[in-house]
Design an enzyme around this catalytic site. Sequence first.
Site, PDB file in Angstrom:
ATOM      1  N   ASP A 192       0.844  -1.208   0.000  1.00 23.99           N
ATOM      2  CA  ASP A 192       0.000   0.000   0.000  1.00 23.99           C
ATOM      3  C   ASP A 192       0.878   1.256   0.000  1.00 23.99           C
ATOM      4  OD1 ASP A 192       0.825  -0.177   2.624  1.00 23.99           O
ATOM      5  OD2 ASP A 192      -1.179  -0.021   3.501  1.00 23.99           O
ATOM      6  N   SER A 193       2.208   1.054   0.015  1.00 19.25           N
ATOM      7  CA  SER A 193       3.135   2.169  -0.240  1.00 19.25           C
ATOM      8  C   SER A 193       2.840   2.793  -1.600  1.00 19.25           C
ATOM      9  CB  SER A 193       4.590   1.687  -0.187  1.00 19.25           C
ATOM     10  OG  SER A 193       4.786   0.560  -1.022  1.00 19.25           O
TER      11      SER A 193
ATOM     12  N   ASP B 238      -0.977  -6.119   0.033  1.00 19.57           N
ATOM     13  CA  ASP B 238      -1.375  -5.466   1.291  1.00 19.57           C
ATOM     14  C   ASP B 238      -2.879  -5.291   1.374  1.00 19.57           C
ATOM     15  OD1 ASP B 238       0.859  -5.010   2.851  1.00 19.57           O
ATOM     16  OD2 ASP B 238       1.342  -3.090   1.905  1.00 19.57           O
TER      17      ASP B 238
ATOM     18  N   GLU C  74      -1.472  -5.314   8.954  1.00 19.07           N
ATOM     19  CA  GLU C  74      -0.655  -4.640   9.967  1.00 19.07           C
ATOM     20  C   GLU C  74      -1.332  -4.720  11.326  1.00 19.07           C
ATOM     21  OE1 GLU C  74       0.303  -0.627   8.829  1.00 19.07           O
ATOM     22  OE2 GLU C  74       1.008  -1.233   6.849  1.00 19.07           O
TER      23      GLU C  74
ATOM     24  N   LYS D   8      -1.119  -9.312   3.395  1.00 15.53           N
ATOM     25  CA  LYS D   8      -0.401  -8.767   4.565  1.00 15.53           C
ATOM     26  C   LYS D   8      -1.311  -7.813   5.328  1.00 15.53           C
ATOM     27  CE  LYS D   8       3.327  -5.957   4.015  1.00 15.53           C
ATOM     28  NZ  LYS D   8       2.919  -4.643   4.592  1.00 15.53           N
TER      29      LYS D   8
ATOM     30  N   GLU E 248       9.174  -4.220  10.454  1.00 16.78           N
ATOM     31  CA  GLU E 248       9.664  -2.964   9.873  1.00 16.78           C
ATOM     32  C   GLU E 248      10.292  -2.083  10.941  1.00 16.78           C
ATOM     33  OE1 GLU E 248       6.897  -0.976   7.290  1.00 16.78           O
ATOM     34  OE2 GLU E 248       8.137   0.834   7.163  1.00 16.78           O
TER      35      GLU E 248
HETATM   36  O1  KIV Z   1       3.556  -1.047   1.606  1.00 17.08           O
HETATM   37  C1  KIV Z   1       4.746  -1.413   1.622  1.00 17.08           C
HETATM   38  O2  KIV Z   1       5.513  -1.209   0.673  1.00 17.08           O
HETATM   39  C2  KIV Z   1       5.220  -2.108   2.814  1.00 17.08           C
HETATM   40  C3  KIV Z   1       6.715  -2.232   2.975  1.00 17.08           C
HETATM   41  C4  KIV Z   1       7.277  -0.957   3.451  1.00 17.08           C
HETATM   42  C5  KIV Z   1       7.064  -3.366   3.838  1.00 17.08           C
HETATM   43  O3  KIV Z   1       4.448  -2.523   3.620  1.00 17.08           O
END
Ligand code: KIV
Length: 264
Positions: free
Chosen positions: A45-46, A84, A114, A112, A181
Amino acid sequence: MPQNTLHTISTMKANGDKISMLTSYDSTFTHRINEAGVDMILVGDSLGMVLQGLDSTLPVNITDMIYHTRCVKASNSQCLIMSDMPFMTYRTPEEAMTNAAALMQAGAQIVKLEGGLWLKDTVAKLFEQGIPVCAHLGLTPQAINKLGGYRVQGRTPEEAQTMIDEAVALEAAGASMILLECVPSAVGKAVTEAVSVPVIGIGAGPDTDAQVLVLHDMLGITPGKKIRFVKNFMEQENTIQDALQAYAQEVASQDFPAPEHCFE
Ligand code: KIV
């Protein structure tokens, strides 16, 4: 080469082979990352910051993640694909199930999430229904407003122990991977030793089983100040393809991360 699976990645861990992962959000870079021999792709989600120019990952929605997971899947051949779950798309196990299913249908092999202990029931439910989960601990950018900034987590013995306990509990609930992280290297090592599933690190020291970086960071094209745990591979290579390949090789040979990329 067949596409990597959870089994391939677990076997690499069992053999003591270090595992490489990069973020990707589109088809062209996915093709290049595969060619470079990287083991896993994170549709992170970056993308909210990297592609959409937002100042956090909070506004990213499930439609964005489905779209970019499809783009990655379209030209992926070999990498395991992790996607994510965006902010507030897994508030209950039921909501998580609906949204995770959409990502799996778009091409993800694992999702993934969080968070810590509060995710136990969600992880168990998803796992029961055939959806593998990676639990993201340490600096969790979706909780940036609660954390009060992008800072190293787990610095006190109490915080470090909580992180270890959470990783163990989430593995027991069914998590197939853990991502850490921005934690001191000693915490990265302790968590990796405490669980049997693969642990992916970003700014978590040299002892995690896998390393991940944001693609645009390791190509040196992200605007702003360089983050300590990032290495710009374009400083030593002439082409993007060579930089991607150097990353995969340096993770495998354990030359990356070097001490200057780690936290004490
Ligand atoms: O969204 C992302 O790119 C991440 C990484 C920073 C691990 O979660």
